[in-house]
Design a protein around this motif. Sequence first.
Motif, short mmCIF file in Angstrom:
data_model
loop_
_atom_site.label_atom_id
_atom_site.label_comp_id
_atom_site.label_asym_id
_atom_site.label_seq_id
_atom_site.Cartn_x
_atom_site.Cartn_y
_atom_site.Cartn_z
N UNK A 98 0.82 -1.22 0.00
CA UNK A 98 0.00 0.00 0.00
C UNK A 98 0.85 1.26 0.00
N UNK A 99 0.52 2.19 -0.89
CA UNK A 99 1.24 3.46 -0.91
C UNK A 99 0.99 4.20 0.39
N UNK A 100 2.03 4.82 0.93
CA UNK A 100 1.87 5.51 2.20
C UNK A 100 2.54 6.87 2.20
N UNK A 101 2.06 7.72 3.09
CA UNK A 101 2.63 9.04 3.32
C UNK A 101 2.82 9.18 4.83
N UNK A 102 4.03 9.54 5.23
CA UNK A 102 4.32 9.74 6.66
C UNK A 102 4.75 11.18 6.87
N UNK A 103 3.95 11.91 7.65
CA UNK A 103 4.23 13.32 7.91
C UNK A 103 3.89 13.66 9.35
N UNK A 150 -10.19 5.46 1.97
CA UNK A 150 -10.11 4.54 3.10
C UNK A 150 -8.64 4.31 3.37
N UNK A 151 -8.23 4.42 4.65
CA UNK A 151 -6.81 4.35 4.99
C UNK A 151 -6.58 3.42 6.18
N UNK A 152 -5.34 3.00 6.32
CA UNK A 152 -4.89 2.29 7.52
C UNK A 152 -3.71 3.06 8.10
N UNK A 153 -3.56 2.99 9.42
CA UNK A 153 -2.42 3.63 10.06
C UNK A 153 -2.09 2.87 11.33
N UNK A 154 -0.95 3.20 11.92
CA UNK A 154 -0.51 2.53 13.13
C UNK A 154 -0.15 3.58 14.17
N UNK A 155 -0.74 3.48 15.34
CA UNK A 155 -0.47 4.41 16.43
C UNK A 155 -0.09 3.64 17.68
N UNK A 190 3.51 14.58 16.42
CA UNK A 190 4.02 13.24 16.14
C UNK A 190 3.91 12.92 14.65
N UNK A 191 4.76 12.00 14.20
CA UNK A 191 4.68 11.55 12.82
C UNK A 191 3.57 10.50 12.68
N UNK A 192 2.82 10.61 11.61
CA UNK A 192 1.74 9.66 11.35
C UNK A 192 1.91 9.10 9.94
N UNK A 193 2.01 7.78 9.86
CA UNK A 193 2.09 7.12 8.56
C UNK A 193 0.72 6.64 8.13
N UNK A 194 0.32 7.01 6.91
CA UNK A 194 -1.01 6.69 6.40
C UNK A 194 -0.88 5.84 5.15
N UNK A 195 -1.52 4.67 5.16
CA UNK A 195 -1.56 3.80 3.98
C UNK A 195 -2.87 4.02 3.24
N UNK A 196 -2.78 4.32 1.95
CA UNK A 196 -3.98 4.57 1.14
C UNK A 196 -4.44 3.25 0.52
N UNK A 197 -5.68 2.85 0.84
CA UNK A 197 -6.19 1.55 0.40
C UNK A 197 -7.08 1.68 -0.83
N UNK A 198 -8.04 2.59 -0.79
CA UNK A 198 -8.94 2.78 -1.93
C UNK A 198 -9.60 4.15 -1.83
N UNK A 199 -9.82 4.78 -2.97
CA UNK A 199 -10.56 6.04 -3.00
C UNK A 199 -12.06 5.72 -2.97
#
Length: 309
Positions: free
Chosen positions: A188-193, A228-233, A271-280
């Motif tokens: 999954x493509x992700x953006x961490x910011x 729709x996204x997934x992330x880890x905290x 904090x940094x948050x990484x977001x995985x993009x699953x589907x628009x």
Amino acid sequence: MNVYHGVEKFQFNSKNILTIGTFDGVHLGHRFLLNRVNALSKKNNGVSTVVTFDPHPQLVVAHENRGPIKLLSMLDEKIELLSRFGIENLYIIPFDVQFANLSPNEFIQYYLKKSIGLLGVVVGHDHGFGNARKGNITTLFDAFAKNSVWVEQLGQYTHDDNLISSSVIRKLLLDGKVVHANEMLGYPYSVKKQVVLGNKRGRQLGFPTANLDIANSDKLIPGSGVYAIKCNLQGKAHIGMANIGTRPTFGDHETSLEVHILDFDGDIYGKDLGVQFIIKIRNQIKFENPTDLVAQLEKDKIKVRTILS
């Protein structure tokens, strides 16, 4: 994985079996190369190696008919991905105008033969290197004809009859086609910011959001819409929905990336948050009023749970 960043830190190794490239995204096409390098290294008691560049050449050298490039993977992400896929040595060459002007043979002599060392080199079907990408497979064959170094060029790699390239994946992401892009990436493509303070409008609407700092970044942000996204905290997996766009209902003009994490209401500012993009799940919409927006967000939340739960 050993990471050598800068020529002064390079460790010469005559057993390197290497491939060369920018490897933006480390997609399935790249992994076709990496798998071959790994297989040859194992068979010949060599060391699987990648030679890459930082920053990305297109951030340094302007190309005709191309706008500013946005990257699929920043350097730290690229390092993690290459390590994940079994590479043992990574040589990172600082890319600047002076390096860009090296001839193909100067690159081979100073970098490959003198500074890095190699037992073999594997390149893709369209590989070019040196000033204006004038070097090719024939250049490599000629340069190593008298050395005990073998040269191999792989054929074109396709996925479901589609050519895979970083530029194709970038376009898919900008068009919001993240499912297809993820298939080509193999993950999954992700953006961490970093999460920064916003106007807290989402909280007022009952949908608190984490606002990611995407200003002045070379990282590619997918096209506008709701995802729709997934992330880890804190070691726990979460699902949610992300909005990318200009918030037209409120007359904003600056593009933002806002993430509403389902079943979570903690403080993650700074904090940094990484977001995985699953589907628009839908396009950006301008609503007549905030009430209509909230009604749609409730529908979006149900859809996200259905897709990801």
